[in-house]
Design an enzyme around this catalytic site. Structure first.
Site, PDB file in Angstrom:
ATOM      1  N   HIS A  15      -4.117  -9.085   3.441  1.00 32.08           N
ATOM      2  CA  HIS A  15      -5.563  -9.095   3.669  1.00 32.08           C
ATOM      3  C   HIS A  15      -5.878  -9.937   4.909  1.00 32.08           C
ATOM      4  CE1 HIS A  15      -6.725  -8.081  -0.765  1.00 32.08           C
ATOM      5  NE2 HIS A  15      -6.492  -7.009  -0.040  1.00 32.08           N
ATOM      6  N   LYS A  44      -1.805  -2.420   8.110  1.00 33.43           N
ATOM      7  CA  LYS A  44      -2.891  -1.916   8.952  1.00 33.43           C
ATOM      8  C   LYS A  44      -2.820  -2.531  10.348  1.00 33.43           C
ATOM      9  CE  LYS A  44      -6.138  -1.056   5.157  1.00 33.43           C
ATOM     10  NZ  LYS A  44      -7.471  -1.384   4.591  1.00 33.43           N
ATOM     11  N   HIS A  74      -2.750   2.511  -5.695  1.00 34.16           N
ATOM     12  CA  HIS A  74      -3.621   1.363  -5.445  1.00 34.16           C
ATOM     13  C   HIS A  74      -3.882   0.577  -6.724  1.00 34.16           C
ATOM     14  CE1 HIS A  74      -5.480  -0.292  -1.908  1.00 34.16           C
ATOM     15  NE2 HIS A  74      -6.526  -0.664  -2.613  1.00 34.16           N
ATOM     16  N   ARG A  89      -1.235  -1.836  -6.879  1.00 34.78           N
ATOM     17  CA  ARG A  89      -1.509  -2.942  -5.946  1.00 34.78           C
ATOM     18  C   ARG A  89      -2.466  -3.932  -6.599  1.00 34.78           C
ATOM     19  NH1 ARG A  89      -1.597  -4.446  -0.460  1.00 34.78           N
ATOM     20  NH2 ARG A  89      -3.636  -5.020   0.416  1.00 34.78           N
ATOM     21  N   ARG A 128       0.834  -1.198   0.000  1.00 41.44           N
ATOM     22  CA  ARG A 128       0.000   0.000   0.000  1.00 41.44           C
ATOM     23  C   ARG A 128       0.872   1.253   0.000  1.00 41.44           C
ATOM     24  NH1 ARG A 128      -2.086  -3.548   3.949  1.00 41.44           N
ATOM     25  NH2 ARG A 128      -4.194  -4.326   3.522  1.00 41.44           N
ATOM     26  N   TYR A 137     -10.177 -10.240  -6.982  1.00 41.13           N
ATOM     27  CA  TYR A 137      -9.234 -10.290  -8.099  1.00 41.13           C
ATOM     28  C   TYR A 137      -9.479 -11.494  -9.003  1.00 41.13           C
ATOM     29  CZ  TYR A 137      -6.912  -6.686  -5.432  1.00 41.13           C
ATOM     30  OH  TYR A 137      -6.643  -5.530  -4.742  1.00 41.13           O
TER      31      TYR A 137
END
Length: 293
Positions: A265, A170, A239, A242, A146, A274
């Site tokens: 994730h 995150k 992004h 990404r 990211r 995806y």
């Protein structure tokens, strides 16, 4: 008539606009015709949940968007709340009904041939800035990290011997991402040119020529400017790179679970989007190649 009483309630007690009242009336009238026809007296108390579900299916079959179907369901819910309040019905047939989920747009990505053109044939400029800008693009594409993760990289996060990058994602969750010989060569080149150009000891890995840490806006503009050289899509952000990493991995037979871990994730559901992207690409190839498509 109950429908008229409901519309009067919206007009005089809820002070809804004429346009909104008309939409409510149209939605409920359409439902009435669907379940009982135009000539039959409408009896809301006889409506069952199965009828509502069949109506939803019929609307979807007509090509209505999920948002439009949910708006009509909202009109019907308000109508039955009104009827329950007045004692006209004892059971709300919509109490266990859920509307169709909104279709999420598929991720935008750059094709492999365009990424090859960008990294192998595009001039990023001479010196430190050109080397850094190209490496930013290549790092996004090779690792799928990211924007915030790239900005947060330090020299200690880059292990050239093991060919890995330690990323803090995150909720401060860390993960290790491997990289190949091409990125290793680019990272080494950047280390060398940075030490020659920037005498100040930097706290961050990617920096300006004065040693300051890069801002999100600057990195975003670097990516947008350079992606504009090979694509015409509106979205040209970090992004997108990404998304490009994930799509490229899956197109080249990487396992979904492995891509999930590389992207950081928390659930497989976030990565599965995806697979829809790669399937859409397969459909395009099929339609272009098959004579009966």
């Amino acid at each position: 008539m109950l429908i008229e009483a409901f519309l009067d309630y919206l007009r005089y007690e809820r002070n809804y606009s004429d346009k909104t009242i008309k939409e409510y009336g149209t939605d409920i009238a359409q439902f009435r015709i669907f379940v009982q026809g135009e000539d039959t007296e409408f009896k809301p108390s006889e409506v069952q949940s199965g009828m509502v579900r069949e109506w939803i299916i019929s609307l979807m079959d007509q090509g209505l968007a999920s948002s439009s179907v949910n708006r009509k369901l909202s009109s019907l819910r308000s109508f039955y709340k009104f009827l329950l309040k007045r004692g006209e019905v004892k059971v709300d047939p919509l109490r266990k009904i859920t509307g169709p989920k909104k279709n999420k747009p598929l991720p935008v990505f750059v094709k492999e041939v365009d990424m090859d053109k960008l990294l192998d044939e595009t001039d990023f400029g001479e010196g430190f800035a050109g080397c850094r800008d190209r490496l930013i693009i290549e790092t996004f594409y090779a690792t799928g990290i990211r924007l915030s993760e790239l900005i947060g990289l330090t020299d200690g996060d880059i292990d050239l011997i093991a060919s890995t990058i330690k990323v803090t994602g995150k909720r401060n969750k860390q993960r290790i991402i491997p990289f190949g010989e091409e990125l290793k060569k680019s990272l080494t080149e950047y280390f060398n040119i940075r030490s020659e150009t920037v005498p100040v000891k930097a706290n961050a890995f990617f920096i300006k020529e004065n040693g300051e840490k890069l801002s999100k806006g600057l990195v975003y503009n670097i990516v947008k400017k350079n992606l504009s050289k090979v694509v015409t899509t509106k979205k040209r952000s970090p992004h997108v790179l990404r998304h490009t990493f994930a799509t490229t991995m899956l197109n080249n037979e990487a396992e979904l679970g492995a891509v999930k871990e590389l992207l950081g994730h928390s659930s497989l559901a976030a990565t599965e989007i995806y697979t829809h992207t790669t399937f859409e690409e397969l459909k395009k190839v099929y339609k272009q190649a098959h004579p009966r498509a």
